[in-house]
Design a protein around this motif. Structure first.
Motif, PDB file in Angstrom:
ATOM      1  N   ALA A 382       0.835  -1.209   0.000  1.00 51.04           N
ATOM      2  CA  ALA A 382       0.000   0.000   0.000  1.00 51.04           C
ATOM      3  C   ALA A 382       0.868   1.257   0.000  1.00 51.04           C
ATOM      4  O   ALA A 382       0.460   2.308  -0.529  1.00 51.04           O
ATOM      5  CB  ALA A 382      -0.926  -0.008   1.217  1.00 51.04           C
ATOM      6  N   ALA A 383       2.066   1.171   0.583  1.00 54.84           N
ATOM      7  CA  ALA A 383       2.973   2.317   0.560  1.00 54.84           C
ATOM      8  C   ALA A 383       3.428   2.626  -0.854  1.00 54.84           C
ATOM      9  O   ALA A 383       3.617   3.797  -1.226  1.00 54.84           O
ATOM     10  CB  ALA A 383       4.176   2.043   1.461  1.00 54.84           C
ATOM     11  N   LEU A 384       3.600   1.590  -1.681  1.00 55.92           N
ATOM     12  CA  LEU A 384       3.956   1.808  -3.087  1.00 55.92           C
ATOM     13  C   LEU A 384       2.825   2.505  -3.825  1.00 55.92           C
ATOM     14  O   LEU A 384       3.067   3.427  -4.629  1.00 55.92           O
ATOM     15  CB  LEU A 384       4.290   0.467  -3.740  1.00 55.92           C
ATOM     16  N   VAL A 385       1.586   2.078  -3.573  1.00 54.40           N
ATOM     17  CA  VAL A 385       0.443   2.709  -4.232  1.00 54.40           C
ATOM     18  C   VAL A 385       0.373   4.187  -3.885  1.00 54.40           C
ATOM     19  O   VAL A 385       0.115   5.039  -4.747  1.00 54.40           O
ATOM     20  CB  VAL A 385      -0.856   1.977  -3.835  1.00 54.40           C
ATOM     21  N   ARG A 386       0.609   4.524  -2.625  1.00 58.38           N
ATOM     22  CA  ARG A 386       0.571   5.937  -2.211  1.00 58.38           C
ATOM     23  C   ARG A 386       1.637   6.742  -2.950  1.00 58.38           C
ATOM     24  O   ARG A 386       1.381   7.868  -3.417  1.00 58.38           O
ATOM     25  CB  ARG A 386       0.798   6.048  -0.698  1.00 58.38           C
ATOM     26  N   ARG A 387       2.827   6.194  -3.088  1.00 61.91           N
ATOM     27  CA  ARG A 387       3.890   6.924  -3.778  1.00 61.91           C
ATOM     28  C   ARG A 387       3.632   7.050  -5.265  1.00 61.91           C
ATOM     29  O   ARG A 387       3.996   8.057  -5.882  1.00 61.91           O
ATOM     30  CB  ARG A 387       5.224   6.239  -3.495  1.00 61.91           C
ATOM     31  N   GLY A 427       7.339  10.709 -21.397  1.00 63.96           N
ATOM     32  CA  GLY A 427       8.562  10.883 -20.617  1.00 63.96           C
ATOM     33  C   GLY A 427       8.317  11.063 -19.131  1.00 63.96           C
ATOM     34  O   GLY A 427       8.989  10.450 -18.302  1.00 63.96           O
ATOM     35  N   GLY A 428       7.339  11.890 -18.782  1.00 64.11           N
ATOM     36  CA  GLY A 428       7.102  12.185 -17.370  1.00 64.11           C
ATOM     37  C   GLY A 428       6.526  11.020 -16.598  1.00 64.11           C
ATOM     38  O   GLY A 428       6.936  10.765 -15.447  1.00 64.11           O
ATOM     39  N   VAL A 429       5.597  10.287 -17.200  1.00 62.68           N
ATOM     40  CA  VAL A 429       4.969   9.166 -16.482  1.00 62.68           C
ATOM     41  C   VAL A 429       5.975   8.081 -16.123  1.00 62.68           C
ATOM     42  O   VAL A 429       6.025   7.630 -14.969  1.00 62.68           O
ATOM     43  CB  VAL A 429       3.793   8.604 -17.308  1.00 62.68           C
ATOM     44  N   PRO A 430       6.821   7.605 -17.054  1.00 56.93           N
ATOM     45  CA  PRO A 430       7.809   6.594 -16.651  1.00 56.93           C
ATOM     46  C   PRO A 430       8.775   7.081 -15.583  1.00 56.93           C
ATOM     47  O   PRO A 430       9.111   6.340 -14.658  1.00 56.93           O
ATOM     48  CB  PRO A 430       8.539   6.277 -17.965  1.00 56.93           C
ATOM     49  N   ILE A 431       9.223   8.345 -15.705  1.00 61.14           N
ATOM     50  CA  ILE A 431      10.152   8.868 -14.694  1.00 61.14           C
ATOM     51  C   ILE A 431       9.474   8.949 -13.332  1.00 61.14           C
ATOM     52  O   ILE A 431      10.059   8.573 -12.302  1.00 61.14           O
ATOM     53  CB  ILE A 431      10.678  10.253 -15.134  1.00 61.14           C
ATOM     54  N   ALA A 432       8.222   9.423 -13.300  1.00 61.23           N
ATOM     55  CA  ALA A 432       7.497   9.508 -12.032  1.00 61.23           C
ATOM     56  C   ALA A 432       7.294   8.124 -11.423  1.00 61.23           C
ATOM     57  O   ALA A 432       7.415   7.941 -10.206  1.00 61.23           O
ATOM     58  CB  ALA A 432       6.159  10.208 -12.246  1.00 61.23           C
ATOM     59  N   ALA A 433       6.988   7.134 -12.264  1.00 52.76           N
ATOM     60  CA  ALA A 433       6.796   5.770 -11.757  1.00 52.76           C
ATOM     61  C   ALA A 433       8.093   5.209 -11.194  1.00 52.76           C
ATOM     62  O   ALA A 433       8.097   4.550 -10.139  1.00 52.76           O
ATOM     63  CB  ALA A 433       6.267   4.879 -12.865  1.00 52.76           C
ATOM     64  N   LEU A 434       9.225   5.476 -11.859  1.00 43.93           N
ATOM     65  CA  LEU A 434      10.518   5.001 -11.351  1.00 43.93           C
ATOM     66  C   LEU A 434      10.871   5.664 -10.024  1.00 43.93           C
ATOM     67  O   LEU A 434      11.404   5.013  -9.114  1.00 43.93           O
ATOM     68  CB  LEU A 434      11.604   5.274 -12.393  1.00 43.93           C
ATOM     69  N   LEU A 435      10.587   6.960  -9.899  1.00 39.09           N
ATOM     70  CA  LEU A 435      10.851   7.652  -8.637  1.00 39.09           C
ATOM     71  C   LEU A 435       9.999   7.072  -7.509  1.00 39.09           C
ATOM     72  O   LEU A 435      10.468   6.907  -6.380  1.00 39.09           O
ATOM     73  CB  LEU A 435      10.589   9.145  -8.786  1.00 39.09           C
ATOM     74  N   ALA A 436       8.739   6.775  -7.807  1.00 38.96           N
ATOM     75  CA  ALA A 436       7.868   6.188  -6.793  1.00 38.96           C
ATOM     76  C   ALA A 436       8.364   4.804  -6.382  1.00 38.96           C
ATOM     77  O   ALA A 436       8.367   4.457  -5.191  1.00 38.96           O
ATOM     78  CB  ALA A 436       6.440   6.097  -7.327  1.00 38.96           C
ATOM     79  N   ASP A 438      11.448   3.751  -6.551  1.00 37.68           N
ATOM     80  CA  ASP A 438      12.685   3.932  -5.792  1.00 37.68           C
ATOM     81  C   ASP A 438      12.384   4.355  -4.357  1.00 37.68           C
ATOM     82  O   ASP A 438      13.012   3.877  -3.406  1.00 37.68           O
ATOM     83  CB  ASP A 438      13.567   4.973  -6.481  1.00 37.68           C
ATOM     84  N   ALA A 439      11.418   5.268  -4.192  1.00 36.41           N
ATOM     85  CA  ALA A 439      11.044   5.700  -2.849  1.00 36.41           C
ATOM     86  C   ALA A 439      10.486   4.544  -2.024  1.00 36.41           C
ATOM     87  O   ALA A 439      10.759   4.433  -0.824  1.00 36.41           O
ATOM     88  CB  ALA A 439      10.029   6.837  -2.915  1.00 36.41           C
ATOM     89  N   TYR A 440       9.727   3.677  -2.670  1.00 37.33           N
ATOM     90  CA  TYR A 440       9.168   2.521  -1.953  1.00 37.33           C
ATOM     91  C   TYR A 440      10.269   1.536  -1.565  1.00 37.33           C
ATOM     92  O   TYR A 440      10.278   1.014  -0.445  1.00 37.33           O
ATOM     93  CB  TYR A 440       8.119   1.838  -2.821  1.00 37.33           C
ATOM     94  N   VAL A 453      16.724   1.710  13.514  1.00 37.20           N
ATOM     95  CA  VAL A 453      17.218   2.064  12.185  1.00 37.20           C
ATOM     96  C   VAL A 453      16.022   2.335  11.279  1.00 37.20           C
ATOM     97  O   VAL A 453      15.074   1.541  11.235  1.00 37.20           O
ATOM     98  CB  VAL A 453      18.091   0.945  11.594  1.00 37.20           C
ATOM     99  N   SER A 454      16.055   3.455  10.590  1.00 42.52           N
ATOM    100  CA  SER A 454      14.978   3.839   9.680  1.00 42.52           C
ATOM    101  C   SER A 454      15.587   4.374   8.395  1.00 42.52           C
ATOM    102  O   SER A 454      16.570   5.134   8.431  1.00 42.52           O
ATOM    103  CB  SER A 454      14.085   4.907  10.317  1.00 42.52           C
ATOM    104  N   ARG A 455      14.994   3.980   7.250  1.00 42.84           N
ATOM    105  CA  ARG A 455      15.504   4.431   5.952  1.00 42.84           C
ATOM    106  C   ARG A 455      14.340   4.958   5.124  1.00 42.84           C
ATOM    107  O   ARG A 455      13.256   4.390   5.119  1.00 42.84           O
ATOM    108  CB  ARG A 455      16.187   3.287   5.213  1.00 42.84           C
ATOM    109  N   ARG A 456      14.600   6.030   4.383  1.00 47.13           N
ATOM    110  CA  ARG A 456      13.591   6.597   3.493  1.00 47.13           C
ATOM    111  C   ARG A 456      14.277   7.517   2.493  1.00 47.13           C
ATOM    112  O   ARG A 456      15.459   7.829   2.626  1.00 47.13           O
ATOM    113  CB  ARG A 456      12.524   7.376   4.270  1.00 47.13           C
ATOM    114  N   GLY A 457      13.496   7.961   1.501  1.00 49.65           N
ATOM    115  CA  GLY A 457      13.995   8.922   0.539  1.00 49.65           C
ATOM    116  C   GLY A 457      13.932   8.420  -0.878  1.00 49.65           C
ATOM    117  O   GLY A 457      14.211   7.253  -1.150  1.00 49.65           O
ATOM    118  N   ALA A 458      13.571   9.298  -1.792  1.00 44.39           N
ATOM    119  CA  ALA A 458      13.591   9.007  -3.218  1.00 44.39           C
ATOM    120  C   ALA A 458      14.791   9.707  -3.827  1.00 44.39           C
ATOM    121  O   ALA A 458      15.019  10.893  -3.596  1.00 44.39           O
ATOM    122  CB  ALA A 458      12.304   9.492  -3.886  1.00 44.39           C
TER     123      ALA A 458
END
Length: 533
Positions: A382-387, A427-436, A438-440, A453-458
């Motif tokens: 569900a965290a991936l869907v949110r991103r 161009g924008g949709v694939p890049i946005a999907a890759l960023l999401a 990566d963030a997940y 220990v906690s990790r996060r960030g795109a």
């Protein structure tokens, strides 16, 4: 003969002055700046009709007045500024017409940092900044001594950060030998300079080089012709594209990009050399971690180990691709709201290979294994869907707006809007999907011994290892959208670093369990447990 304030043995509680060489140093700096500015001023006065002797007289009088004012001002500052160290406090006083006083309890002093610019080093001086780490935007939580003798600065650092002043004299009285100097925790490896061009700063430095070259060219003649030539070249390039000469334009753009990248890379490496020359991380016998570095301007930054609450591993995009990272300290007394302190002020290790990062982290935290290197537990899908929603929504909105504009306009405006729409979709949709994605993938958490220990960030990834004993509270936040998919964001509140570190979009049950296991007596009384049927 009376000894200078920075020489000999001082009685406890005796007021001292800044080093008197400050008057000479400031006067030389001011004189150099004024003399450089006096040349064009003299030429301008002579051009207005004054004779050469008259212009020289006016300029000389102005220079002399400014230099004398500087000498007088610095002398008065030297006479008016005093400081002293007592058993309980460090006191600073400025008494000239208006009296200003500042008193810091020695027990609350967190940092004693020493900086020496090239001019300071020539005169054997240094600037000392003594801070308590309190949140005081007015600067009342720190005292700056500029300048003092280099030897006196080192003595102040040891004196103010040592919590047991009597220990050293007692050891000498007992005839004990001083402890041997420990091996450094880390020293500079020049191969680390290869990571400098991978930072975000490189393009900015390249652009700055181009601006500098343009300014230099403007000194040797009017730039109007250059501007006209550039405009004519741009028009010719557009015409070439229209007739099929695209390769020439592409080649010109590639050449410009390569030049900017090369200039930025050289600038980034030079900046790294200036900042990290002579880098050394030591564990001092007085219980402090000390970072020393700098080529032209030397810096010495000290941090009490008992104030250390963990570390943060920062992996910027380019550095992360090279499997490297930077280590920052998470400590009390280092967060200064409204301060102009640079980020690197808390940096323990510059960008280095991950193997070196984990080794230094392990040594700094005095742990057999680095908490930043342990495997982390992933978060629900569900965290991936949110991103994906966060990343795709702006792109789709822009694409929809461009599509509407294309349908409502005609001619080249419609073509431009249609091109923007397809650019966003293809161009924008694939890049946005890759960023999401990566963030997940970067989301993760774990309990590694004494550390959370906690990790996060795109793109820019951050891994925090926080002492569980340094957590003073929990904040559990759940938005409406998180509630629908069973996610929460758990924030560990601490007095160190940024004040709170988040575990984002973790499962509701997992988040509460993590907080309860990390500090059992803190959140447990507020958790309502229901028996399963």
């Amino acid at each position: 003969m009376t000894a200078r304030p920075d020489e000999g043995v001082r009685a406890e509680g005796t007021f001292e002055r800044l080093d008197r060489r400050m008057v000479v140093m400031r006067t030389l700096v001011t004189s150099g700046i004024v003399l450089i500015a006096a040349v064009p001023a003299g030429v301008g006065i002579h051009a207005e009709g004054r004779s050469i002797p008259g212009a020289l007289g006016i300029v000389a009088g102005g220079v002399a007045a400014i230099v004398l004012a500087t000498v007088l001002g610095e002398y008065l500052r030297w006479r008016a500024t005093r400081f002293r160290t007592t058993a309980q406090r460090f006191e600073w006083r400025f008494q000239l017409v208006v009296t200003r006083r500042r008193s810091l309890a020695r027990e609350r002093i967190r940092t004693v940092d020493i900086t020496a610019s090239p001019l300071h080093r020539i005169f054997g001086l240094a600037t000392v900044v003594i801070g308590t780490g309190q949140q005081a935007a007015s600067g009342e939580a720190s005292v700056k001594l500029d300048p003092v003798a280099r030897t006196r600065a080192e003595a102040l650092r040891v004196e103010l950060l040592r919590r047991t002043p009597a220990a050293e004299p007692e050891d000498e009285a007992l005839g004990q030998q001083p402890a041997q100097q420990q091996a450094p925790l880390a020293t500079l490896d020049w191969r680390w300079a290869g990571y400098a061009p991978l930072s975000f700063l490189t393009p900015a430095l390249g652009a700055a080089v181009i601006g500098f070259l343009a300014n230099v060219v403007s000194l040797f003649g009017p730039v109007g012709g250059l501007v006209d030539d550039a405009r004519d070249g741009a028009r010719q390039a557009i015409a070439d594209v229209a007739v099929g000469g695209t390769m020439a334009v592409v080649l010109a753009l590639v050449t410009l990009v390569l030049f900017v990248a090369a200039a930025g890379a050289v600038g980034a490496v030079l900046l790294f050399v200036e900042m990290w020359w002579g880098y050394r991380l030591d564990r001092e016998s007085d219980g402090t971690l000390r970072v020393r570095r700098g080529l032209l301007t030397t810096r010495s930054i000290s941090l009490e180990e008992r104030r250390l609450r963990g570390v943060e591993l920062i992996e910027a995009p380019g550095i992360r691709l090279a499997r490297a990272g930077r280590v920052d300290a998470v400590a009390t007394g280092m967060q200064q709201s409204g301060s102009s302190e640079r980020t690197d002020h808390k940096t323990l290790l510059p960008a280095a290979p991950r193997r070196t990062v984990h080794r230094v982290t392990s040594a700094v935290l005095d742990e057999p294994d680095a908490p930043t290197g342990v495997p982390l537990s992933g978060h629900p899908r569900a965290a991936l869907v949110r991103r994906l929603r966060w990343s795709l929504a702006p792109v789709l909105v822009v694409a929809a707006g461009a599509g509407v504009a294309a349908s409502l306009t005609e001619g080249w405006r419609a073509d431009l809007a249609g091109m923007a729409m397809w650019l966003c979709l293809l161009g924008g949709v694939p890049i946005a999907a890759l960023l999401a994605w990566d963030a997940y993938r970067n989301l993760g958490h774990a309990l590694a011994g004494r550390y959370l220990v906690s990790r996060r960030g795109a793109v820019r990834r951050s891994t925090v290892a926080l002492q569980r004993s340094g957590i003073i509270g929990w904040t559990v936040r759940q938005s409406i959208f998180q509630r629908r998919v069973g996610l929460v964001t758990v924030t560990a509140t601490t007095a160190a670093g940024s004040g709170g570190y988040q575990v984002r979009d973790i499962g509701e049950a997992d988040g509460l369990r993590l907080a309860e296991e990390a500090v059992p007596d803190l959140l447990g009384p507020f958790v309502e447990r229901t028996a399963r049927p």
